[in-house]
Design a protein around this motif. Structure first.
Motif, mmCIF file in Angstrom:
data_model
loop_
_atom_site.group_PDB
_atom_site.id
_atom_site.type_symbol
_atom_site.label_atom_id
_atom_site.label_comp_id
_atom_site.label_asym_id
_atom_site.label_seq_id
_atom_site.Cartn_x
_atom_site.Cartn_y
_atom_site.Cartn_z
ATOM 1 N N ALA A 153 0.840 -1.198 0.000
ATOM 2 C CA ALA A 153 0.000 0.000 0.000
ATOM 3 C C ALA A 153 0.872 1.244 0.000
ATOM 4 O O ALA A 153 2.052 1.186 0.338
ATOM 5 C CB ALA A 153 -0.889 0.003 1.242
ATOM 6 N N ILE A 154 0.277 2.347 -0.394
ATOM 7 C CA ILE A 154 0.933 3.649 -0.263
ATOM 8 C C ILE A 154 0.351 4.314 0.984
ATOM 9 O O ILE A 154 -0.872 4.370 1.153
ATOM 10 C CB ILE A 154 0.655 4.554 -1.486
ATOM 11 N N GLU A 155 1.255 4.782 1.832
ATOM 12 C CA GLU A 155 0.815 5.431 3.076
ATOM 13 C C GLU A 155 0.602 6.916 2.823
ATOM 14 O O GLU A 155 1.482 7.586 2.267
ATOM 15 C CB GLU A 155 1.879 5.228 4.156
ATOM 16 N N ARG A 156 -0.552 7.382 3.240
ATOM 17 C CA ARG A 156 -0.897 8.781 2.979
ATOM 18 C C ARG A 156 0.095 9.769 3.617
ATOM 19 O O ARG A 156 0.547 10.720 2.973
ATOM 20 C CB ARG A 156 -2.303 9.051 3.524
ATOM 21 N N ALA A 157 0.454 9.497 4.864
ATOM 22 C CA ALA A 157 1.268 10.461 5.611
ATOM 23 C C ALA A 157 2.643 10.673 4.982
ATOM 24 O O ALA A 157 3.179 11.776 5.016
ATOM 25 C CB ALA A 157 1.425 9.994 7.054
ATOM 26 N N THR A 158 3.206 9.622 4.404
ATOM 27 C CA THR A 158 4.591 9.697 3.917
ATOM 28 C C THR A 158 4.711 9.572 2.406
ATOM 29 O O THR A 158 5.755 9.898 1.844
ATOM 30 C CB THR A 158 5.411 8.546 4.534
ATOM 31 N N GLY A 159 3.681 9.067 1.746
ATOM 32 C CA GLY A 159 3.771 8.810 0.313
ATOM 33 C C GLY A 159 4.635 7.599 0.000
ATOM 34 O O GLY A 159 4.924 7.311 -1.159
ATOM 35 N N ALA A 160 5.049 6.877 1.032
ATOM 36 C CA ALA A 160 5.940 5.723 0.828
ATOM 37 C C ALA A 160 5.132 4.437 0.649
ATOM 38 O O ALA A 160 4.029 4.315 1.179
ATOM 39 C CB ALA A 160 6.859 5.570 2.031
ATOM 40 N N ALA A 161 5.742 3.489 -0.101
ATOM 41 C CA ALA A 161 5.125 2.167 -0.234
ATOM 42 C C ALA A 161 5.450 1.358 1.021
ATOM 43 O O ALA A 161 6.588 1.372 1.495
ATOM 44 C CB ALA A 161 5.661 1.461 -1.469
ATOM 45 N N VAL A 162 4.449 0.700 1.571
ATOM 46 C CA VAL A 162 4.675 -0.138 2.753
ATOM 47 C C VAL A 162 4.127 -1.528 2.464
ATOM 48 O O VAL A 162 3.270 -1.703 1.602
ATOM 49 C CB VAL A 162 3.963 0.423 4.016
ATOM 50 N N VAL A 163 4.669 -2.516 3.179
ATOM 51 C CA VAL A 163 4.186 -3.884 3.024
ATOM 52 C C VAL A 163 3.670 -4.337 4.385
ATOM 53 O O VAL A 163 4.390 -4.266 5.384
ATOM 54 C CB VAL A 163 5.315 -4.807 2.520
ATOM 55 N N ILE A 164 2.423 -4.752 4.424
ATOM 56 C CA ILE A 164 1.782 -5.126 5.680
ATOM 57 C C ILE A 164 1.521 -6.624 5.650
ATOM 58 O O ILE A 164 0.880 -7.129 4.715
ATOM 59 C CB ILE A 164 0.454 -4.354 5.856
ATOM 60 N N ALA A 165 2.019 -7.332 6.639
ATOM 61 C CA ALA A 165 1.826 -8.787 6.676
ATOM 62 C C ALA A 165 0.355 -9.105 6.981
ATOM 63 O O ALA A 165 -0.305 -8.371 7.731
ATOM 64 C CB ALA A 165 2.723 -9.403 7.745
ATOM 65 N N GLY A 166 -0.136 -10.198 6.418
ATOM 66 C CA GLY A 166 -1.533 -10.597 6.600
ATOM 67 C C GLY A 166 -2.002 -10.531 8.054
ATOM 68 O O GLY A 166 -3.030 -9.903 8.355
#
Ligand code: EPU
Length: 379
Positions: A153-166
């Motif tokens: 996902a892209i995080e709104r606060a930082t504009g960075a791509a993040v990966v979130i484990a299930g």
């Protein structure tokens, strides 16, 4: 690149219900960079950003949506056999990574064709891959929570791509953190599923067992057969997209099945028994849920509260094939659909003391307007 933002774009044609007004701003994002631009645009204009997927679980307000509505179009379905370099899945599992903008059923069809078990019961569900983690899509004994390895996902606060484990997603019945604490925080761009190569199909839903003549505990039929049986069951309930189907304009189930704590469930069951709605020897449909809770059938409660299949309310109505689906019979307004939903909810509450909650996302309504139908409403 620069984001192509249009104004006053009609949203009804982008939803399966075919109801509701325009988006103040509308854009499509084929890449993650465009999602970041969309966040900046929304911030600069001081409007919220709302992500539109396949539009199959949405009721848009008649006045439209005062937001930037973003359709995420990130594509691609990749099979990463075994534990891939960057896959991070469990050994012995095959990872399937799909862009949020892929049609969910294409991912299921591909997985079944490749002999990968884990999503076969989720066949024939409309909508996009990126929406599936948000409400933990489920049907016929499976839900995506069982197979989601990670969400990108892209995080709104930082504009960075993040990966979130299930396991971090807080999945529950039609629920996740994306709907609650994380609402508005991320835009999902891809989802990775960990599937079982050569694994057996999941045939645990009684209706599916009957359709496949597969007794509990017996050998599971091939994945392709399970997929076909699920699609046939869904078609019988008008729960696949089919323009020729008179019940076709719906958002699937309009209410969630209520899950009650044991004490509350006992009180409700007693109230149903006392209401005189049971045929001699008839059992109330109920299913064990997590934490000793009891899940009741919303469709059954609605019928016993006096709403038959095919009930009309202006141009809105109850599907003739499944009591849980509210349908647009042609030219219905969001107001009519909500009016019918309120009548249904009120009747079930008065009769049996059970408060039903809306299952689709209700978007563009004013604060307070839909509080009775949903908790955690937004925009
Ligand atoms: N029932 C009725 N009348 C009906 C339909 C069902 O009384 O018109 C009763 C029957 O007792 C039946 C029971 O409800 O045995 C369960 O019915 P069904 O198997 O059709 O499932 P559901 O609980 O109505 C849920 C999901 C569906 C999913 C099906 C199959 C929710 C809110 N809905 O419906 O998901 O396809 O199970 O697993 O949990 C959706 O979320 O949009 C959706 C379509």
């Amino acid at each position: 690149m620069s984001l192509d933002v249009r104004e006053s774009v009609p949203l009804a044609p982008l939803t399966t219900l075919g109801v509701g007004g325009p988006a103040r701003y509308f854009a499509e994002a084929a890449e993650e960079a465009a999602v970041v631009e969309a966040f900046r645009f929304a911030e600069a204009r001081g409007v919220p950003l709302f992500v539109l997927g396949g539009g199959s679980n949405l009721l848009i307000a008649d006045r439209g949506v005062d937001a930037l509505v973003l359709r995420v179009r990130v594509r691609g379905i990749e099979l990463l056999r075994g534990r891939g370099e960057d896959g991070g899945g469990e050994a012995g599992r095959a990872l399937v990574r799909a862009g949020a903008g892929e049609a969910w059923d294409d991912l299921v069809a591909r997985s079944v064709a490749e002999g990968l078990a884990g999503v076969e019961c989720l066949s024939g569900i409309p909508g996009d891959v990126g929406a599936t983690p948000i409400q933990n899509v489920g049907a016929y004994g499976q839900e995506v929570a069982e197979t989601i390895a990670e969400v990108r996902a892209i995080e709104r606060a930082t504009g960075a791509a993040v990966v979130i484990a299930g396991p971090e997603c807080g999945f529950g019945y039609r629920d996740s953190r994306f709907k609650r604490a994380w609402r508005g925080r991320y835009v999902i761009t891809a989802v990775t599923f960990a599937l079982r190569p050569g694994g057996a199909a999941t045939v645990r839903y009684p209706e599916l067992q009957r359709a496949l003549a597969a007794p509990a505990g017996g050998a599971a039929p091939p994945l392709g057969e399970v997929r076909s049986a699920v699609i046939a069951l869904r078609r019988g309930k008008s729960m696949v997209l089919d323009p020729a189907d008179e019940n076709g304009r719906s958002a699937g189930s309009f209410f969630m099945n209520p899950t009650l704590a044991p004490g509350a469930a006992a009180a409700v069951l007693a109230r149903i028994e006392a209401a005189g709605v049971l045929a001699p020897g008839e059992a109330i449909p109920r299913y064990p849920a997590d934490g000793g809770r009891v899940k009741l059938s919303a469709a059954w409660l609605i019928e016993r509260a006096g709403f038959a299949k095919g009930t009309r309310h202006g141009a809105a109505g109850i599907s003739t094939r499944h009591t849980l689906a509210l349908v647009n019979r042609g030219g219905a307004t969001a107001e009519e659909l909500l009016g019918l939903a309120r009548r249904v909810r009120r009747a079930v509450l008065d009769r049996f003391g059970v408060a039903l909650s809306a299952e689709p996302d209700l978007v563009g309504f004013a604060p307070g307007e839909i509080d009775d139908l949903v908790s955690g409403a937004h925009l």
